[in-house]
Design a protein around this motif. Structure first.
Motif, PDB file in Angstrom:
ATOM      1  N   UNK A  56       1.258   4.192  10.482  1.00 11.35           N
ATOM      2  CA  UNK A  56       0.906   3.835   9.114  1.00 11.35           C
ATOM      3  C   UNK A  56       2.061   4.122   8.154  1.00 11.35           C
ATOM      4  N   UNK A  57       2.689   5.275   8.303  1.00 14.98           N
ATOM      5  CA  UNK A  57       3.823   5.615   7.435  1.00 14.98           C
ATOM      6  C   UNK A  57       4.962   4.616   7.590  1.00 14.98           C
ATOM      7  N   UNK A  58       5.161   4.116   8.802  1.00 16.68           N
ATOM      8  CA  UNK A  58       6.257   3.179   9.050  1.00 16.68           C
ATOM      9  C   UNK A  58       6.075   1.869   8.295  1.00 16.68           C
ATOM     10  N   UNK A  59       4.818   1.467   8.076  1.00 18.83           N
ATOM     11  CA  UNK A  59       4.554   0.186   7.411  1.00 18.83           C
ATOM     12  C   UNK A  59       4.225   0.338   5.926  1.00 18.83           C
ATOM     13  N   UNK A  60       4.064   1.556   5.439  1.00 22.70           N
ATOM     14  CA  UNK A  60       3.748   1.764   4.021  1.00 22.70           C
ATOM     15  C   UNK A  60       4.914   1.324   3.146  1.00 22.70           C
ATOM     16  N   UNK A  61       4.604   0.923   1.918  1.00 22.99           N
ATOM     17  CA  UNK A  61       5.644   0.568   0.956  1.00 22.99           C
ATOM     18  C   UNK A  61       6.256   1.812   0.329  1.00 22.99           C
ATOM     19  N   UNK A  62       5.469   2.879   0.251  1.00 19.11           N
ATOM     20  CA  UNK A  62       5.962   4.147  -0.270  1.00 19.11           C
ATOM     21  C   UNK A  62       5.017   5.247   0.199  1.00 19.11           C
ATOM     22  N   UNK A  63       5.556   6.448   0.370  1.00 14.05           N
ATOM     23  CA  UNK A  63       4.740   7.629   0.666  1.00 14.05           C
ATOM     24  C   UNK A  63       4.921   8.619  -0.478  1.00 14.05           C
ATOM     25  N   UNK A  64       3.816   9.135  -0.969  1.00 12.31           N
ATOM     26  CA  UNK A  64       3.823  10.133  -2.042  1.00 12.31           C
ATOM     27  C   UNK A  64       3.110  11.361  -1.496  1.00 12.31           C
ATOM     28  N   UNK A 112       0.825  -1.200   0.000  1.00 10.30           N
ATOM     29  CA  UNK A 112       0.000   0.000   0.000  1.00 10.30           C
ATOM     30  C   UNK A 112       0.863   1.254   0.000  1.00 10.30           C
ATOM     31  N   UNK A 113       0.280   2.322  -0.512  1.00 14.71           N
ATOM     32  CA  UNK A 113       0.934   3.630  -0.567  1.00 14.71           C
ATOM     33  C   UNK A 113       0.113   4.635   0.212  1.00 14.71           C
ATOM     34  N   UNK A 114       0.781   5.490   0.959  1.00  9.60           N
ATOM     35  CA  UNK A 114       0.125   6.619   1.605  1.00  9.60           C
ATOM     36  C   UNK A 114       0.319   7.841   0.711  1.00  9.60           C
ATOM     37  N   UNK A 115      -0.785   8.461   0.313  1.00 13.34           N
ATOM     38  CA  UNK A 115      -0.741   9.634  -0.560  1.00 13.34           C
ATOM     39  C   UNK A 115      -1.260  10.835   0.237  1.00 13.34           C
ATOM     40  N   UNK A 153      -3.413   0.008 -10.909  1.00 10.94           N
ATOM     41  CA  UNK A 153      -2.975  -0.803 -12.052  1.00 10.94           C
ATOM     42  C   UNK A 153      -1.823  -1.718 -11.673  1.00 10.94           C
ATOM     43  N   UNK A 154      -1.038  -1.301 -10.658  1.00 11.01           N
ATOM     44  CA  UNK A 154       0.106  -2.092 -10.198  1.00 11.01           C
ATOM     45  C   UNK A 154      -0.270  -2.998  -9.023  1.00 11.01           C
ATOM     46  N   UNK A 155      -1.557  -3.008  -8.658  1.00 10.64           N
ATOM     47  CA  UNK A 155      -1.997  -3.839  -7.542  1.00 10.64           C
ATOM     48  C   UNK A 155      -1.641  -3.277  -6.183  1.00 10.64           C
ATOM     49  N   UNK A 156      -1.466  -1.973  -6.115  1.00 12.28           N
ATOM     50  CA  UNK A 156      -1.079  -1.317  -4.862  1.00 12.28           C
ATOM     51  C   UNK A 156      -2.281  -0.560  -4.293  1.00 12.28           C
ATOM     52  N   UNK A 157      -2.590  -0.805  -3.055  1.00 13.42           N
ATOM     53  CA  UNK A 157      -3.695  -0.129  -2.373  1.00 13.42           C
ATOM     54  C   UNK A 157      -3.315   1.317  -2.073  1.00 13.42           C
ATOM     55  N   UNK A 158      -4.235   2.233  -2.240  1.00 16.25           N
ATOM     56  CA  UNK A 158      -3.997   3.645  -1.969  1.00 16.25           C
ATOM     57  C   UNK A 158      -4.755   4.062  -0.715  1.00 16.25           C
ATOM     58  N   UNK A 159      -4.026   4.671   0.228  1.00 17.44           N
ATOM     59  CA  UNK A 159      -4.628   5.289   1.402  1.00 17.44           C
ATOM     60  C   UNK A 159      -4.394   6.790   1.281  1.00 17.44           C
ATOM     61  N   UNK A 160      -5.474   7.533   1.177  1.00 13.66           N
ATOM     62  CA  UNK A 160      -5.405   8.960   0.909  1.00 13.66           C
ATOM     63  C   UNK A 160      -5.539   9.757   2.201  1.00 13.66           C
ATOM     64  N   UNK A 161      -4.600  10.661   2.429  1.00 14.46           N
ATOM     65  CA  UNK A 161      -4.656  11.575   3.576  1.00 14.46           C
ATOM     66  C   UNK A 161      -4.720  12.985   3.012  1.00 14.46           C
ATOM     67  N   UNK A 162      -5.895  13.583   3.035  1.00 13.01           N
ATOM     68  CA  UNK A 162      -6.087  14.906   2.442  1.00 13.01           C
ATOM     69  C   UNK A 162      -6.231  15.956   3.528  1.00 13.01           C
TER      70      UNK A 162
END
Length: 357
Positions: free
Chosen positions: A241-249, A178-181, A209-218
């Motif tokens: 959550x950030x510590x376990x994310x695969x990437x943060x954008x 998953x990614x934190x956006x 499309x890459x099979x990555x879950x998106x968690x949105x923080x707005x």
């Protein structure tokens, strides 16, 4: 010693919460005053920090001026009764002004070079200005530089250990990528005229499309058709959550650097570069910043390219960072105690001289 700490943003709560606890454990009298902003008050309550709210939120630059004036006036009245040895803040406009009016000492912690309105209003009145060593501006004899980042006041491993139960709270499976956006509101005084992502929908589609879950923080309200991606958890659990994310954008530098110091690869998309975001990229390779015309496209491609690979290289990079950077909580407490002693000594000497006259 009597210490006043002012809070005007959620990030200030994180930065000061460990120093507040440490100062109180050492027997100092700490008074916390806050202005409502996003979830700042909710965080103060979550961390059980005794505080008083002096002003509400603003919804633009004009209302910000009125709110700030109200905040400073009320802070002056409270601080006059307390008679503090030192007043501390991040940015520190109100803290520096009030301390100057009361002839006590102020210390400002800051790391944002392009926030020129805040620095012009606050720096001339501050007694000490503490900045990370990567801060790009020379502020003269008032400046104290240290090898660290604001985020290491609360995310240093001596202060923070991520809780994996956060994954269950947001319905993420242990092996799910998953990614934190993080989307910014672009409402701060130093954000005027700037922006980050061209289209948040493209980010969601590309990750999915890459099979990555998106968690949105707005910050504020997300686009209506992306509300389903906005995750719900207590604000004090964002770092878990950030510590376990695969990437943060992220459009915000704070979230991007929080992920980086936790060892999560971070992509920062924003037209404004900072000393600490550049250092996290060039020295440690934990953050990638994109600020040119194609920042959205290039940043998204970099973020997508990171997922699906081993996390071990990022752990090694974080270890290298921690070898060279300090626990910032210790630095904050030491600076506050030193300045408070100086202030108390000066005022005692002044009182003695006055009585002799």
């Amino acid at each position: 010693m009597r210490v006043v700490i002012t809070i005007q943003h959620p990030g200030h709560v994180h930065f000061f919460r460990n120093p507040i606890a440490e100062l109180q454990a050492r027997g100092h009298d700490v008074h916390v005053f806050a202005r409502e902003n996003d979830v700042a008050i909710e965080l103060l309550e979550a961390y059980d920090i005794d505080h008083e709210v002096l002003a509400g939120e603003s919804d633009g630059l004009l209302s910000l001026a009125a709110v700030q004036a109200t905040y400073e006036m009320r802070l002056l009245r409270r601080a006059k009764r307390i008679d503090p040895d030192v007043i501390a803040a991040i940015g520190g406009v109100a803290a520096a002004h009030v301390a100057s009016a009361l002839r006590t000492k102020s210390i400002v912690f800051y790391d944002t070079e392009h926030a020129t309105l805040i620095t012009k209003l606050g720096y001339p009145f501050a007694d000490v200005i503490c900045t990370p060593s990567c801060y790009r501006d020379d502020l003269g004899p008032k400046q104290v530089s240290y090898p660290g980042y604001h985020e290491l006041a609360y995310l240093h491993p001596d202060r923070f250990e991520p809780d994996p139960s956060v994954l269950e709270a947001v319905d993420i499976e242990p092996d799910e990528e998953f990614a934190v956006v993080r989307l910014s509101s672009w409402g701060a005084s130093h954000d005027v005229g700037h922006g980050g992502f061209d289209d948040p929908h493209e980010i969601v589609d590309r990750f999915e499309d890459e099979g990555v879950r998106v968690l949105l923080a707005a910050e504020g309200e997300p686009p209506a058709d992306l509300e389903a991606y906005q995750f719900s958890t207590a604000p004090d659990r964002m770092h878990d959550l950030l510590a376990y994310a695969d990437v943060a954008l992220s459009e915000g530098a704070t979230t991007a650097s929080e992920a980086a110091v936790l060892g999560t690869p971070s992509v920062y998309v924003n037209p404004l570069s900072l000393g600490y975001t550049t250092e996290l990229e060039e020295e440690y390779g934990l953050l990638f910043e994109y600020n040119g015309e194609m920042r959205h496209v290039r940043g998204l491609e970099r973020a997508v390219s990171i997922v699906g690979k081993s996390r071990e290289p990022w752990r090694r990079r974080r270890d290298a960072l921690l070898e060279e950077r300090v626990d910032v909580t210790e630095l904050v407490v030491q600076q506050l105690e030193t300045l408070a002693r100086t202030s108390a000594s000066n005022r005692s000497a002044h009182a003695t001289t006055t009585s002799e006259r």
